[in-house]
Design an enzyme around this catalytic site. Structure first.
Site, PDB file in Angstrom:
ATOM      1  CE  LYS A  12      -4.135  -0.972   2.646  1.00 18.20           C
ATOM      2  NZ  LYS A  12      -4.568  -0.705   4.007  1.00 18.20           N
ATOM      3  CD  GLU A  40     -10.820  -3.307  19.627  1.00 12.84           C
ATOM      4  OE1 GLU A  40     -11.924  -4.191  19.854  1.00 12.84           O
ATOM      5  OE2 GLU A  40     -10.644  -2.774  20.874  1.00 12.84           O
ATOM      6  CG  ASP A  70     -10.676  -0.246   7.007  1.00 12.37           C
ATOM      7  OD1 ASP A  70      -9.682  -0.876   7.281  1.00 12.37           O
ATOM      8  OD2 ASP A  70     -11.826  -0.698   6.795  1.00 12.37           O
ATOM      9  CB  SER A  71      -9.005  -0.886   1.079  1.00 14.69           C
ATOM     10  OG  SER A  71      -7.800  -1.542   1.880  1.00 14.69           O
ATOM     11  N   GLY A 154      -2.515  -9.276  -1.680  1.00 16.41           N
ATOM     12  CA  GLY A 154      -3.714  -9.683  -1.445  1.00 16.41           C
ATOM     13  C   GLY A 154      -4.791 -10.541  -2.156  1.00 16.41           C
ATOM     14  CE1 TYR A 155      -9.078 -12.388   0.186  1.00 19.61           C
ATOM     15  CE2 TYR A 155      -8.975  -9.694   0.957  1.00 19.61           C
ATOM     16  CZ  TYR A 155      -9.148 -11.236   1.230  1.00 19.61           C
ATOM     17  OH  TYR A 155      -9.403 -11.663   2.526  1.00 19.61           O
ATOM     18  CG  ASP A 156      -4.296  -6.838  -6.163  1.00 14.92           C
ATOM     19  OD1 ASP A 156      -5.398  -6.155  -6.405  1.00 14.92           O
ATOM     20  OD2 ASP A 156      -3.311  -6.131  -5.658  1.00 14.92           O
ATOM     21  CE  LYS A 176      -4.217  -2.963  -6.998  1.00 17.48           C
ATOM     22  NZ  LYS A 176      -3.527  -3.536  -5.826  1.00 17.48           N
ATOM     23  CG  HIS A 181      -9.907  -0.191  -4.009  1.00 20.58           C
ATOM     24  ND1 HIS A 181      -8.808  -0.583  -5.068  1.00 20.58           N
ATOM     25  CD2 HIS A 181      -9.343  -0.590  -2.988  1.00 20.58           C
ATOM     26  CE1 HIS A 181      -8.036  -1.490  -4.214  1.00 20.58           C
ATOM     27  NE2 HIS A 181      -8.258  -1.479  -2.980  1.00 20.58           N
TER      28      HIS A 181
END
Ligand code: IMP
Length: 199
Positions: A12, A40, A70-71, A154-156, A176, A181
């Site tokens: 990131k 938290e 936050d993503s 991650g989920y890429d 990208k 996002h």
């Protein structure tokens, strides 16, 4: 201007530095700013969590502009899971090869039209005077049948963008950033910050 971006994720941080490169600012990660506090993330939305993180870091560095994002990934067939739990999904330390394979397995019974999902990013800024600014960015896609690509994180590898005929892990970092996002949310935040500091 000193900007601290509240993440420990090097992937990131790289994206953030590229997108904010033209701002006249020193951009530091939390680690580079010497801040190491547990936060938290108990918000119910991406925006709530981004604000929680930015405020927690602002308390440690009140003179800086603090940014936090936050993503996460929403998969429609999974009732928008993993959503705000994207990094904690199946356990924080579970490798993404395993998380990605599990999501693909869970979509085994889905029609093509049901494989839709999106990455969402909310960015919050807390300014030295305490002002809070927020922005949000979204990229729509579908869950691939198999992971593909080595880029991103991650989920890429399972997030397929039909208009590129590729997963976000197969895009160059520049491609990208142009459509992601976080790219959209960060560029919107950059405009808000410029406007704020020009006034
Ligand atoms: P956060 O660090 O709390 O914002 O959690 C974000 C989580 O969402 C990451 O750990 C990834 O699991 C997922 N995620 C967010 N953005 C991306 C992306 O651009 N590519 C792949 N996964 C992402």
């Amino acid at each position: 201007m000193k900007i601290i971006f509240a993440t420990g994720n090097p992937g990131k941080m790289k994206e953030v530095r590229q997108i904010l490169a033209d701002l006249d600012a020193e951009i530091l990660s939390m680690k580079e700013a010497g801040i190491d506090i547990p936060i938290e993330e108990d918000g119910l939305t991406f925006e709530e969590n981004a604000v929680i993180k930015a405020k927690a870091i602002h308390a440690c560095a009140p003179d800086a502009v603090v940014l936090a994002d936050d993503s996460g990934l929403e998969v429609d067939y999974l009732d928008k899971q993993p959503g705000v739990y994207s990094s904690r999904y199946m356990g924080e330390d579970t490798p993404y090869e395993i998380k990605n394979a599990a999501i693909i397995r869970k979509l085994a019974g889905a029609q093509e039209s049901e494989r839709t999902g999106r990455f969402i990013s909310a960015i919050a800024a807390v300014l030295p005077d305490g002002t809070v600014l927020t922005t949000q960015g979204v990229i729509e896609g579908v869950i691939a049948h198999e992971p593909a690509g080595e880029g991103g994180f991650g989920y890429d590898p399972i997030f397929y963008v039909p208009e590129f005929h590729a997963t976000t892990a197969e895009l160059t970092p520049e491609q990208k950033n142009a459509v992601s996002h976080r790219g959209k949310a960060l560029r919107a935040m950059k405009s808000k910050l410029k406007r704020y500091f020009e006034v």
